[in-house]
Structure formats: structure tokens, C-alpha cells
Scaffold this motif. Structure first.
Motif, mmCIF file in Angstrom:
data_model
loop_
_atom_site.group_PDB
_atom_site.id
_atom_site.type_symbol
_atom_site.label_atom_id
_atom_site.label_comp_id
_atom_site.label_asym_id
_atom_site.label_seq_id
_atom_site.Cartn_x
_atom_site.Cartn_y
_atom_site.Cartn_z
ATOM 1 N N GLU A 39 -4.566 6.449 2.116
ATOM 2 C CA GLU A 39 -3.329 6.758 1.395
ATOM 3 C C GLU A 39 -3.446 6.407 -0.078
ATOM 4 O O GLU A 39 -2.973 7.138 -0.948
ATOM 5 N N GLU A 40 -4.096 5.261 -0.374
ATOM 6 C CA GLU A 40 -4.286 4.862 -1.778
ATOM 7 C C GLU A 40 -5.176 5.860 -2.510
ATOM 8 O O GLU A 40 -5.036 6.061 -3.718
ATOM 9 N N GLU B 93 -5.288 0.021 10.455
ATOM 10 C CA GLU B 93 -4.223 0.112 9.459
ATOM 11 C C GLU B 93 -4.800 0.028 8.049
ATOM 12 O O GLU B 93 -4.362 0.757 7.144
ATOM 13 N N GLN B 94 -5.798 -0.841 7.855
ATOM 14 C CA GLN B 94 -6.442 -0.977 6.547
ATOM 15 C C GLN B 94 -7.147 0.320 6.144
ATOM 16 O O GLN B 94 -7.043 0.755 4.997
ATOM 17 N N LYS C 95 -4.528 2.750 5.138
ATOM 18 C CA LYS C 95 -3.980 2.373 3.829
ATOM 19 C C LYS C 95 -4.944 2.780 2.712
ATOM 20 O O LYS C 95 -4.523 3.284 1.673
#
Length: 126
Positions: free
Chosen positions: A32-33, A25-26, A29
């Protein structure tokens, strides 16, 4: 060097079994960032265009790759070769016309300069 985090995340989640769900998940993320989403994945290109052979046989280069295209059949090698030759021939014709136009403008400017020089010589009665 550019690091594609979405590819890294996918590769890591597919091949490294030790990653936890939180780690996966990290990574997602982080991608996405960085502005990398599923929609933005694909081949990185400087530019792109579509080459379309219309039903009447014309070869058209379409600069908008998001244009809606309905095809009757998949492209084959003959289509690639034909369209490629047409595009190259058209590009050469356009370049030749451009060069010819520039040369004509230069000749016109030279003729105008020559006419001015002739007019000046006549006015001085040399």
C-alpha cells in the motif's frame, strides 16, 4: 528491476505457511505504501484501448478503456480477425493520407519557390 509487493504478499501468504498474520499485514502495508492496492492490480501496459464492433458492424477503436460498453455476446476469433484487419487497413490509410498531404505541401512550397525564381529572372531581364 521492479518488485511488485502486492504479488509478493499474495504469493507469500498463499504459499508460505510460516508467515504470521503480522508478517502478512506488514507485506500488505508495504504494498500500500508503494501505491499498490487491490484496485491497481492487473496487467501492466504502456497503453490500452478498446476495439468495439457496433451493432451495425462498424469497427471502432475507443481510447477510453473505462467507457461503458454493453455487449450482446462474447467476442470470438472471427471478431478478432475482422476487427484486426479493419484497424490495420485504417491505420495504413491514415498514414498514406498523412504522407500524401506532406508531399503535397512540399510540392506547393517548391512551386512557390520556383515562381519566385521565375519572377526574379523576369525582373532581371536575363
Amino acid at each position: 528491476m521492479t518488485l511488485d509487493l502486492s504479488t509478493l504478499a499474495k504469493t507469500a501468504s498463499d504459499t508460505v505457511e510460516e508467515l504470521t498474520d503480522d508478517q502478512r499485514e506488514q507485506l500488505k502495508k508495504m504494498g500500500e505504501e508503494a501505491g499498490i492496492t487491490e484496485e491497481r492490480q492487473g496487467t501492466l501496459a504502456e497503453t490500452a484501448f478498446l476495439v468495439v464492433i457496433t451493432p451495425d458492424g462498424q469497427v471502432v477503436a475507443e481510447p477510453n478503456i473505462a467507457a461503458k460498453i454493453r455487449t450482446r455476446r462474447p467476442a470470438n476469433l472471427d471478431d478478432f480477425q475482422r476487427a484486426g484487419h479493419v484497424l490495420v487497413d485504417d491505420a495504413i490509410a491514415i498514414k498514406t493520407a498523412s504522407i500524401t498531404g506532406q508531399q503535397m505541401m512540399q510540392m506547393t512550397a517548391a512551386m512557390v519557390d520556383q515562381q519566385r525564381t521565375n519572377d526574379l529572372v523576369r525582373s532581371l531581364k536575363l
